[in-house]
Scaffold this motif. Sequence first.
Motif, PDB file in Angstrom:
ATOM      1  N   UNK A 105       0.849  -1.195   0.000  1.00 43.65           N
ATOM      2  CA  UNK A 105       0.000   0.000   0.000  1.00 43.65           C
ATOM      3  C   UNK A 105       0.888   1.249   0.000  1.00 43.65           C
ATOM      4  N   UNK A 106       2.051   1.148   0.629  1.00 41.14           N
ATOM      5  CA  UNK A 106       3.007   2.273   0.611  1.00 41.14           C
ATOM      6  C   UNK A 106       3.585   2.437  -0.788  1.00 41.14           C
ATOM      7  N   UNK A 107       3.908   1.300  -1.424  1.00 41.56           N
ATOM      8  CA  UNK A 107       4.465   1.357  -2.788  1.00 41.56           C
ATOM      9  C   UNK A 107       3.461   1.991  -3.759  1.00 41.56           C
ATOM     10  N   UNK A 108       2.160   1.806  -3.464  1.00 36.95           N
ATOM     11  CA  UNK A 108       1.100   2.287  -4.366  1.00 36.95           C
ATOM     12  C   UNK A 108       0.458   3.552  -3.826  1.00 36.95           C
ATOM     13  N   UNK A 109       1.165   4.249  -2.930  1.00 37.58           N
ATOM     14  CA  UNK A 109       0.590   5.461  -2.320  1.00 37.58           C
ATOM     15  C   UNK A 109       0.498   6.580  -3.359  1.00 37.58           C
ATOM     16  N   UNK A 110      -0.363   7.566  -3.121  1.00 33.64           N
ATOM     17  CA  UNK A 110      -0.566   8.624  -4.104  1.00 33.64           C
ATOM     18  C   UNK A 110       0.609   9.600  -4.207  1.00 33.64           C
ATOM     19  N   UNK A 111       0.732  10.188  -5.409  1.00 33.16           N
ATOM     20  CA  UNK A 111       1.677  11.273  -5.690  1.00 33.16           C
ATOM     21  C   UNK A 111       3.101  10.990  -5.244  1.00 33.16           C
ATOM     22  N   UNK A 112       3.550   9.752  -5.469  1.00 31.21           N
ATOM     23  CA  UNK A 112       4.943   9.392  -5.138  1.00 31.21           C
ATOM     24  C   UNK A 112       5.869   9.595  -6.343  1.00 31.21           C
ATOM     25  N   UNK A 113       5.369   9.249  -7.532  1.00 32.64           N
ATOM     26  CA  UNK A 113       6.268   9.123  -8.683  1.00 32.64           C
ATOM     27  C   UNK A 113       6.079  10.281  -9.668  1.00 32.64           C
ATOM     28  N   UNK A 114       7.207  10.727 -10.266  1.00 38.73           N
ATOM     29  CA  UNK A 114       7.126  11.799 -11.259  1.00 38.73           C
ATOM     30  C   UNK A 114       7.182  11.226 -12.676  1.00 38.73           C
ATOM     31  N   UNK A 115       7.545   9.951 -12.758  1.00 40.25           N
ATOM     32  CA  UNK A 115       7.646   9.331 -14.096  1.00 40.25           C
ATOM     33  C   UNK A 115       7.479   7.827 -13.971  1.00 40.25           C
ATOM     34  N   UNK A 116       7.204   7.176 -15.132  1.00 34.99           N
ATOM     35  CA  UNK A 116       7.146   5.723 -15.163  1.00 34.99           C
ATOM     36  C   UNK A 116       8.501   5.176 -14.682  1.00 34.99           C
ATOM     37  N   UNK A 232      -5.390  17.136 -14.492  1.00 38.71           N
ATOM     38  CA  UNK A 232      -4.093  16.434 -14.426  1.00 38.71           C
ATOM     39  C   UNK A 232      -3.541  16.345 -13.002  1.00 38.71           C
ATOM     40  N   UNK A 233      -4.259  15.577 -12.171  1.00 39.60           N
ATOM     41  CA  UNK A 233      -3.795  15.362 -10.798  1.00 39.60           C
ATOM     42  C   UNK A 233      -2.648  14.353 -10.750  1.00 39.60           C
ATOM     43  N   UNK A 234      -2.624  13.416 -11.662  1.00 40.23           N
ATOM     44  CA  UNK A 234      -1.614  12.338 -11.646  1.00 40.23           C
ATOM     45  C   UNK A 234      -1.472  11.767 -10.228  1.00 40.23           C
ATOM     46  N   UNK A 235      -2.621  11.555  -9.612  1.00 38.74           N
ATOM     47  CA  UNK A 235      -2.622  11.210  -8.190  1.00 38.74           C
ATOM     48  C   UNK A 235      -2.120   9.800  -7.895  1.00 38.74           C
ATOM     49  N   UNK A 236      -2.302   8.885  -8.826  1.00 37.01           N
ATOM     50  CA  UNK A 236      -1.772   7.522  -8.634  1.00 37.01           C
ATOM     51  C   UNK A 236      -1.150   7.076  -9.953  1.00 37.01           C
ATOM     52  N   UNK A 327      13.656   7.417  -3.869  1.00 34.94           N
ATOM     53  CA  UNK A 327      13.245   8.352  -4.927  1.00 34.94           C
ATOM     54  C   UNK A 327      14.143   9.587  -4.936  1.00 34.94           C
ATOM     55  N   UNK A 328      14.494  10.078  -3.742  1.00 37.54           N
ATOM     56  CA  UNK A 328      15.399  11.248  -3.684  1.00 37.54           C
ATOM     57  C   UNK A 328      16.738  10.913  -4.341  1.00 37.54           C
ATOM     58  N   UNK A 329      17.186   9.690  -4.135  1.00 38.00           N
ATOM     59  CA  UNK A 329      18.494   9.288  -4.702  1.00 38.00           C
ATOM     60  C   UNK A 329      18.453   9.249  -6.228  1.00 38.00           C
ATOM     61  N   UNK A 330      17.247   9.079  -6.804  1.00 35.73           N
ATOM     62  CA  UNK A 330      17.123   9.030  -8.278  1.00 35.73           C
ATOM     63  C   UNK A 330      17.084  10.438  -8.874  1.00 35.73           C
ATOM     64  N   UNK A 331      16.704  11.427  -8.083  1.00 41.17           N
ATOM     65  CA  UNK A 331      16.426  12.763  -8.618  1.00 41.17           C
ATOM     66  C   UNK A 331      17.664  13.672  -8.546  1.00 41.17           C
TER      67      UNK A 331
END
Length: 331
Positions: A105-116, A232-236, A327-331
């Motif tokens: 559920x954490x992996x699929x949480x909203x507004x985590x990812x900026x790209x595929x 364009x919420x891109x919420x999930x 995610x921070x380490x990727x950005x």
Amino acid sequence: MSFKKILSVLCAGIILSIGSQAMADDYKLTLKLSHVFSPAEQLTKSMDAVAESILEKTDGAIRIQTFPQAQLPAYKEGVEQVVRGANFISVEDPSFIGDYVPDFKALYAPMLYRSFDEYVKLTRSKLVADMQAKAEAQGIKILALDYIYGFRNLITQKVITKPEDLKGMKIRTPGSKSYIDTLTAMGAVATPLPWGETLSAVQQGVVDGLEGSEFTNIGTKVYEGPTKNVANTRHILGTCGVYISTKVWNEIPAKYQAIIQEEFTKGANHMVETLKSQHGGVVKELESYGVKFNEVDGDAFRKALAPLYAEQPGMTPGVFKAIFSELDAMR
Ligand code: X3X
């Protein structure tokens, strides 16, 4: 050990290996694969292509019959078939695995990812490998997590730009708690329905809108209905995993396991690249059908969703911190 004893052990070994080879050569397995997507959607095409490739590369030993549009048990019920040890593959988003391993559920949480790509990279991390190990302990072998079908946006008649705009609006979601909590936090009245009932519910005004990706919009012809505005919420990040019973998986000969795993991995990579290349054209096509896209107050929605990053019962302590760190380490 006497020479005679050594010889008899060697002969036994050779007989056993010939026997297991013969068993592997005679091995046949038919699996039913269930998902909710429609024939026109890429996920359906990808699953059919993977099944065909596996049949060919195993010389007919592994036959995967694909069933789209929830013809077989889907969503939560589909995952239950896997957990029960049926010859069944469930293709659903990771939130449905969250019922067994809350970290999903954490992996699929909203507004985590900026790209595929961010999500795909995260699924290759030790953090997610550890989550997959927990799923296996619950009887669920995860063959893939990245059959991405696009960022989910709000699809409504009314133009939505901020959480207050959603007050009192019934927005259809899939039935998992992750979606219900997300749309509730965004300000809507989350209304869970199976996809098969969704377009009629929109048409009849049972719900005021839905949320989904542009690929869902075009693939299921949502655009033909009254909900012509996309916020364009891109919420999930809409993505599906591929799940099989560990009991069933462990009984498949290793040479076939390797082919199955490789083909599902390749299939996900192909789907991600295909959708990345198609998105711009799909937006233009939807606009040609009268769909209008608008940007939203992202900070307001992020603020509304922040409480959902609180650890839920059963989650590994620090799981959100670990995801943010990756995610921070990727950005
Ligand atoms: O478990 C898979 C996804 O949650 C399904 O999402 P849903 O029910 O909004 O369906 C997406 C459509 O593209 C299905 O055609």
